[in-house]
Design a protein around this motif. Structure first.
Motif, PDB file in Angstrom:
ATOM      1  N   SER A  64      40.498  50.100  40.433  1.00 45.22           N
ATOM      2  CA  SER A  64      41.808  49.461  40.539  1.00 45.22           C
ATOM      3  C   SER A  64      42.925  50.505  40.496  1.00 45.22           C
ATOM      4  O   SER A  64      42.904  51.395  39.653  1.00 45.22           O
ATOM      5  CB  SER A  64      41.967  48.475  39.382  1.00 45.22           C
TER       6      SER A  64
ATOM      7  N   PHE B 193      42.576  44.430  42.969  1.00 50.28           N
ATOM      8  CA  PHE B 193      42.169  44.510  41.561  1.00 50.28           C
ATOM      9  C   PHE B 193      40.757  45.061  41.365  1.00 50.28           C
ATOM     10  O   PHE B 193      40.164  44.978  40.310  1.00 50.28           O
ATOM     11  CB  PHE B 193      42.303  43.130  40.893  1.00 50.28           C
ATOM     12  N   GLY B 194      40.200  45.667  42.436  1.00 46.44           N
ATOM     13  CA  GLY B 194      38.871  46.283  42.306  1.00 46.44           C
ATOM     14  C   GLY B 194      37.791  45.230  42.155  1.00 46.44           C
ATOM     15  O   GLY B 194      37.952  44.092  42.582  1.00 46.44           O
TER      16      GLY B 194
END
Lengths: 222, 375
Positions: free
Chosen positions: B333, B312-313
């Motif tokens: 993401s 999800f970064g």
């Protein structure tokens, strides 16, 4: 012929331990010449080295003086001065001082000049006067090197002060010169051993001085 | 206020380090002098405490020419921090910091007490007080340098590339620390750097100098990024100034979607229904901390396989982080959505690149960016 036997014989002869030609007297005289010559040399060379190192000016002149000083033959100078000035301590002191000035001068100059410039810049920027910069920042950091210059000079003086005996003065040179004249090799070797012992003692004294005066921060980081 | 008035520094060999520079340095703020090497930024700084004397022009401190007081009195009233700290290796950390108070004639005891107080202020453990500089890391040494400059509580602090010799992680820590200290103490700081990112991060005002010692632009960092005065400044700011300018816009205005956020123990029904707002669902653990993205169909089909979730970064904290961080998270993401978390790291919503784009357009339309968001 065993050198150690000579040394043992010389040192264990009780007649060598008192009187005007006894070991304590001669060591005392030798120490006197050494300390006096070192003090005069330091009084000349330290201030000049500190100031030139701090201002980084006059390095070339300094190198010239040092080379000239090193090229002077101590013994030749002694004989010359003896003929010129006559009997006394002065003809002995001049060659010894001339011998000791170059190492003190050159190392002190180099020691101060090579101090890291950034603390010096910081010190000035914080408002330290030039005298404070020299005494509170440069000298404490340069101290190990300055002491090593003084040590070199001291050791050279200790070994060279034997020439005082050539112009009828005392010191440990007395044993060497008299011994050679009398063909008493026990005396020659004994005298030489004492000179070597004094040189080692000088080394020990400087080690102690450096332990006491150099900051642990400088000792460990250099 | 420090006023630099038409100052020129010309060396005997003819080189001009600073050329007709005029600057008004505001009180209780950080003014950054930035520029390529040879632009005279360090020379300018060093003229303020008279480490360098100007050839022409004058520098006024609170309306009075700095040449009117003795040079060492002037210097003791200005903290001075340099690259590599310049600590005295023969003195302990405590005595290094106590230098200026001692110069001002404080007793040893009072100066040391003050030094110990400053060690805490700059985030140094007081157990380091009796150490020597060689026993400290580069970052710690630089903190000592800052503490030493602050010791006599001078109103002005001059900092010459203080953080350029430490690694990026330590540098970031030192920069944050400086901003924190500045919030507490409110000094007039003149800061020299060649790093434009550092200038934008720290500066209340940034003076960009060009080679030859002339002023190219003097502006707050947000203005510098949005309206560079000329091609030189634009070039110096680098290719991504648009992105960097986003640091000055807060992320508070972003509309967060909470529907696509599901806990790992949620029922199948909830998993299936979340997919209307976003193409993927953000799965969190039972504490609400994000784990990763999953396709709604996969999730609805059965048990969630943690290893198959998409990364999800980097999440952002709305209100604390800027639009730049939010956009960065969305770009990182693979789903194109950024994750918003609260201070404890629990997911509070998600936002798409498109929605961030709209927020950016709205913020630009509103005009002036929020200077505080940079921090």
């Amino acid at each position: 012929m065993n050198v150690l036997n000579f040394v043992h014989a010389f040192l264990s002869d009780s007649s060598h331990w008192h009187g005007y030609d006894g070991i304590p007297t001669r060591v005392g005289e030798h120490l006197h010449y050494t300390l006096q010559a070192l003090a005069i040399a330091a009084a000349i060379a330290l201030p000049v080295g500190l100031v030139t190192g701090h201002t980084v000016r006059g390095g070339n002149v300094l190198a010239l003086v040092a080379t000239a000083g090193r090229a002077l033959p101590s013994f030749g100078l002694l004989v010359l001065l003896f003929i010129w000035i006559g009997f006394g301590l002065l003809p002995v002191m001049i060659p010894l001082v001339a011998l000791a000035v170059p190492p003190i001068l050159v190392t002190t100059f180099e020691a101060i000049r090579s101090v890291d410039p950034s603390p010096v810049d910081a010190a000035r920027g914080m408002g330290m006067s030039e005298t404070r910069v020299l005494f509170q920042v440069e000298i404490p950091v340069a101290l190990p090197l300055i002491l090593s210059g003084l040590l070199t000079a001291a050791i050279q003086i200790v070994s060279t002060a034997t020439i005082a005996a050539y112009v009828s003065l005392g010191g440990l040179g007395r044993y060497i010169i008299d011994g050679l004249y009398q063909k008493n090799y026990e005396k020659v070797v004994g005298g030489a051993t004492l000179v070597a012992g004094m040189a080692l003692a000088t080394l020990a004294v400087f080690w102690l001085v450096s332990r006491l005066t150099v900051s642990p921060g400088v000792r460990r980081s250099s | 206020m420090i006023r630099i008035d038409a100052v020129t520094k010309r060396y005997p060999d003819g080189t001009v380090a600073v050329d007709g520079l005029s600057l008004e340095i505001p009180d209780r703020a950080i003014t950054v002098l930035v520029g390529p090497s040879g632009c005279g930024k360090t020379t300018t700084l060093r003229m303020i405490n008279r480490m360098v004397e100007p050839s022409e022009g004058s520098i006024l401190l609170d309306g009075q020419d700095i040449r009117q007081q003795p040079v060492n009195t002037l210097r003791r009233s200005m903290g001075y921090v340099i690259q590599n700290a310049g600590l005295f290796q023969h003195r302990t950390i405590l005595d290094n910091i106590a230098t200026v108070p001692r110069l001002l004639g404080w007793s040893k005891q009072k100066a040391r007490a003050r030094a110990a107080e400053l060690m805490e202020r700059v985030g140094l453990d007081t157990s380091l007080a009796k150490r020597y500089p060689y026993q400290l890391s580069g970052g710690q040494q630089q903190r000592v340098g800052v503490a030493r400059a602050l010791a006599a509580d001078p109103p002005v602090l001059l900092m010459d590339e203080p953080f350029s010799a430490v690694d990026p992680v330590v540098r970031k820590g030192l920069q944050d620390e400086l901003l924190r200290i500045q919030d507490e103490l409110g000094k007039t700081i003149v800061f020299v750097t060649h790093d434009i990112d550092e200038a934008v991060k720290l500066g209340t005002m940034v003076a960009v100098l060009r080679t030859g010692g002339r002023l190219a632009q003097f502006a707050p960092p947000a203005e510098l990024l949005s309206v560079p005065a000329d091609p030189f400044v634009e070039d110096f700011l680098g290719a991504d100034r648009g992105i960097r300018r986003l640091s000055f816009f807060p992320s508070t205005e972003l509309e967060l979607h909470t529907a696509p956020v599901v806990a790992i123990d949620a029922g199948t029904e909830k998993l299936a229904s979340g997919g209307e707002a976003a193409p993927c669902l953000l799965v969190t653990d039972t504490d609400g901390k994000p784990l990763g993205w999953g396709a709604p169909d996969d999730l609805a089909a059965g048990a969630i396989d943690r290893d198959r979730l998409l990364p999800f970064g980097r999440p952002f904290v709305p209100g604390k982080d800027s639009l730049r961080t939010a956009l960065d998270g969305a770009v990182l993401s693979p789903t194109g959505w950024a994750v918003a978390v609260d201070e404890e790291g629990r997911a509070v919503g998600v936002v798409s690149q498109q929605m961030i784009g709209e927020a950016i357009r709205a913020a630009h339309a509103e005009g002036r960016p929020d200077a505080k968001a940079a921090r």
